[in-house]
Design a protein around this motif. Structure first.
Motif, PDB file in Angstrom:
ATOM      1  N   ASN A  29     -30.810  17.219   5.012  1.00 41.13           N
ATOM      2  CA  ASN A  29     -32.152  16.921   4.537  1.00 41.13           C
ATOM      3  C   ASN A  29     -32.658  18.005   3.594  1.00 41.13           C
ATOM      4  O   ASN A  29     -33.294  17.715   2.568  1.00 41.13           O
ATOM      5  CB  ASN A  29     -33.111  16.774   5.721  1.00 41.13           C
ATOM      6  CG  ASN A  29     -34.491  16.317   5.292  1.00 41.13           C
ATOM      7  OD1 ASN A  29     -34.654  15.246   4.712  1.00 41.13           O
ATOM      8  ND2 ASN A  29     -35.489  17.135   5.574  1.00 41.13           N
ATOM      9  N   SER A  30     -32.367  19.258   3.922  1.00 41.46           N
ATOM     10  CA  SER A  30     -32.794  20.370   3.066  1.00 41.46           C
ATOM     11  C   SER A  30     -32.131  20.296   1.692  1.00 41.46           C
ATOM     12  O   SER A  30     -32.787  20.465   0.655  1.00 41.46           O
ATOM     13  CB  SER A  30     -32.454  21.702   3.735  1.00 41.46           C
ATOM     14  OG  SER A  30     -32.768  22.795   2.886  1.00 41.46           O
ATOM     15  N   ILE A  80     -35.939  13.174  10.811  1.00 38.21           N
ATOM     16  CA  ILE A  80     -35.547  12.765   9.469  1.00 38.21           C
ATOM     17  C   ILE A  80     -34.643  11.552   9.588  1.00 38.21           C
ATOM     18  O   ILE A  80     -33.457  11.595   9.292  1.00 38.21           O
ATOM     19  CB  ILE A  80     -34.875  13.918   8.701  1.00 38.21           C
ATOM     20  CG1 ILE A  80     -33.746  14.519   9.527  1.00 38.21           C
ATOM     21  CG2 ILE A  80     -35.858  14.969   8.320  1.00 38.21           C
ATOM     22  CD1 ILE A  80     -32.897  15.493   8.731  1.00 38.21           C
ATOM     23  N   GLU A 125     -30.467  18.334   9.617  1.00 35.20           N
ATOM     24  CA  GLU A 125     -31.467  19.211   9.007  1.00 35.20           C
ATOM     25  C   GLU A 125     -30.933  19.855   7.734  1.00 35.20           C
ATOM     26  O   GLU A 125     -31.657  19.973   6.732  1.00 35.20           O
ATOM     27  CB  GLU A 125     -31.901  20.288  10.010  1.00 35.20           C
ATOM     28  CG  GLU A 125     -32.737  19.774  11.176  1.00 35.20           C
ATOM     29  CD  GLU A 125     -31.897  19.048  12.214  1.00 35.20           C
ATOM     30  OE1 GLU A 125     -32.493  18.345  13.058  1.00 35.20           O
ATOM     31  OE2 GLU A 125     -30.648  19.162  12.206  1.00 35.20           O
ATOM     32  N   GLU A 126     -29.666  20.276   7.759  1.00 34.84           N
ATOM     33  CA  GLU A 126     -29.072  20.874   6.565  1.00 34.84           C
ATOM     34  C   GLU A 126     -28.947  19.857   5.440  1.00 34.84           C
ATOM     35  O   GLU A 126     -29.245  20.155   4.272  1.00 34.84           O
ATOM     36  CB  GLU A 126     -27.694  21.458   6.904  1.00 34.84           C
ATOM     37  CG  GLU A 126     -27.748  22.705   7.760  1.00 34.84           C
ATOM     38  CD  GLU A 126     -26.386  23.119   8.279  1.00 34.84           C
ATOM     39  OE1 GLU A 126     -26.151  24.343   8.412  1.00 34.84           O
ATOM     40  OE2 GLU A 126     -25.541  22.230   8.572  1.00 34.84           O
ATOM     41  N   SER A 132     -25.397  19.621   9.554  1.00 31.95           N
ATOM     42  CA  SER A 132     -26.371  19.025  10.467  1.00 31.95           C
ATOM     43  C   SER A 132     -27.329  18.149   9.674  1.00 31.95           C
ATOM     44  O   SER A 132     -27.446  18.262   8.442  1.00 31.95           O
ATOM     45  CB  SER A 132     -27.162  20.117  11.190  1.00 31.95           C
ATOM     46  OG  SER A 132     -28.008  20.808  10.266  1.00 31.95           O
ATOM     47  N   THR A 144     -34.002  11.350  15.244  1.00 30.20           N
ATOM     48  CA  THR A 144     -34.414  12.594  14.617  1.00 30.20           C
ATOM     49  C   THR A 144     -35.634  12.377  13.762  1.00 30.20           C
ATOM     50  O   THR A 144     -35.951  11.264  13.340  1.00 30.20           O
ATOM     51  CB  THR A 144     -33.293  13.170  13.737  1.00 30.20           C
ATOM     52  OG1 THR A 144     -33.047  12.252  12.678  1.00 30.20           O
ATOM     53  CG2 THR A 144     -32.030  13.396  14.538  1.00 30.20           C
TER      54      THR A 144
END
Length: 347
Positions: free
Chosen positions: A127-128, A55, A124-125, A122, A53
């Motif tokens: 990381n946010s 990230i 992405e979540e 996820s 990914t």
């Protein structure tokens, strides 16, 4: 749901906790066991983190500055209980004033509660959320063991357990780990087995999570710091062997006044107040004062935030700056820590 006194809980760092913390664990969510995804009926396994990914969770690809260990004072809050509408850590606005949030718990059997919720998000979540926390100056760690796990008694291998938990920290982009060891049977045997297990576990954790890059805190039960009581040496032995590897400690007991919290504990567990522990060799500023966020968060030891603020003020006037911890959010929130810090370290 399990309710235990704060004395029976290890917490989140040396907290001189004047409390007997209650561990309230909701029905376990689908646990991710080490090496396997165990899924309850009608649930979908959380995806494994991918090194492909954008990230990447590889520690070599992250800036050390974003995960460096914060200096004292430390303001820590645990989060364990299920909160409707919140998956994973609390919103940043609700923990403003804290600089560390601990997700409970990772056990030898897998991850549960808020730690499992973090896994369920996820990449992405995650990381946010981490980006929001970093912008607010808040580190995100996981808490290990707690009152429902007895790793030494159950025969868990200290080295293998440390390796697995360190890998979890790296895989899920966390800033460190809190060792909330509460294996009372092993410790009360007074033969050194518990202390040696903790020492081996801590050494291996630190070898995998380098000092200065990752937080490693300990939450021993307050009486375990009492000198000359424990046949195995107690937590003073742990400190003597690996204290330099530990960023801070918490300890939990039922102190209910500034006097027994700071200067003279009861005769039942002598020399376990803040300054007494320091006098026995633990660096003063590695001791973080801890309290339940509300009366219902602990069987005893509760102090209202304004009174606790006065205790912190007295301690700071004697050159202490360790910080404060609480079990748990949402009782201990931005308003709680604002009051607690108001007379010593105003946010």
């Amino acid at each position: 749901m399990v309710s235990l006194s704060f004395t029976q809980l290890a917490a989140l760092c040396v907290v001189v906790s004047s409390l007997s913390r209650v561990l309230a664990i909701p029905a376990p969510l689908s646990p991710k066991m080490f090496g396997h995804n165990f899924v309850l009926p009608n649930q979908t396994a959380a995806p494994e983190p991918s090194n492909a990914t954008a990230i990447s969770l590889d520690v070599q690809e992250r800036e050390i500055s974003t995960r460096s260990t914060p200096s004292a004072p430390h303001f820590v809050v645990y989060t364990d209980s299920y909160i409707s509408g919140v998956t994973g850590p609390p919103p940043v606005s609700e923990v403003k004033g804290f600089n560390v949030v601990a997700l409970a718990f990772i056990l030898t059997s897998g991850v549960y509660d808020k730690a499992q919720e973090w896994v369920s998000l996820s990449a992405e979540e995650r990381n946010s959320i981490k980006s929001q926390y970093a912008a607010a100056g808040i580190k995100l760690i996981v808490s290990a063991f707690g009152a429902t796990d007895a790793p030494t008694t159950n025969g868990a291998d200290a080295i293998a357990t440390a390796n697995e938990m360190a890998q979890f920290v790296r895989d899920y982009d966390l800033d460190g780990i809190d060792v909330d060891y509460e294996d009372f049977d092993a410790f009360s045997a007074e033969d050194g087995t518990a202390e040696n297990w903790i020492i081996d576990f801590t050494k291996q954790l630190r070898s995998q999570l380098p000092q200065g890059e990752y937080i490693l805190s300990h939450a021993p039960v307050a009486p375990w710091f009492a000198p000359d009581i424990w046949g195995g040496g107690g937590y003073m032995k742990v400190h003597q062997e690996v204290g330099s590897m530990i960023d801070w400690f918490y300890n939990q007991n039922d102190y209910t006044s500034c006097a027994d919290l700071l200067t003279e504990s009861s005769s039942t567990w002598p020399e376990t107040s803040l300054f007494e522990i320091a006098a026995n060799g633990v660096p003063l500023n590695k001791l973080v004062i801890g309290k339940p966020g509300a009366p219902d968060d602990a069987a005893d030891g509760y102090m209202d935030p304004a009174t606790l603020a006065g205790c912190l003020k007295q301690a700071k006037e004697k050159d202490w700056n360790g910080g404060a911890m609480s079990w748990e959010f949402p009782s201990a929130n931005a308003a709680w820590i604002s009051t607690v810090r108001s007379q010593s370290f105003p946010a």
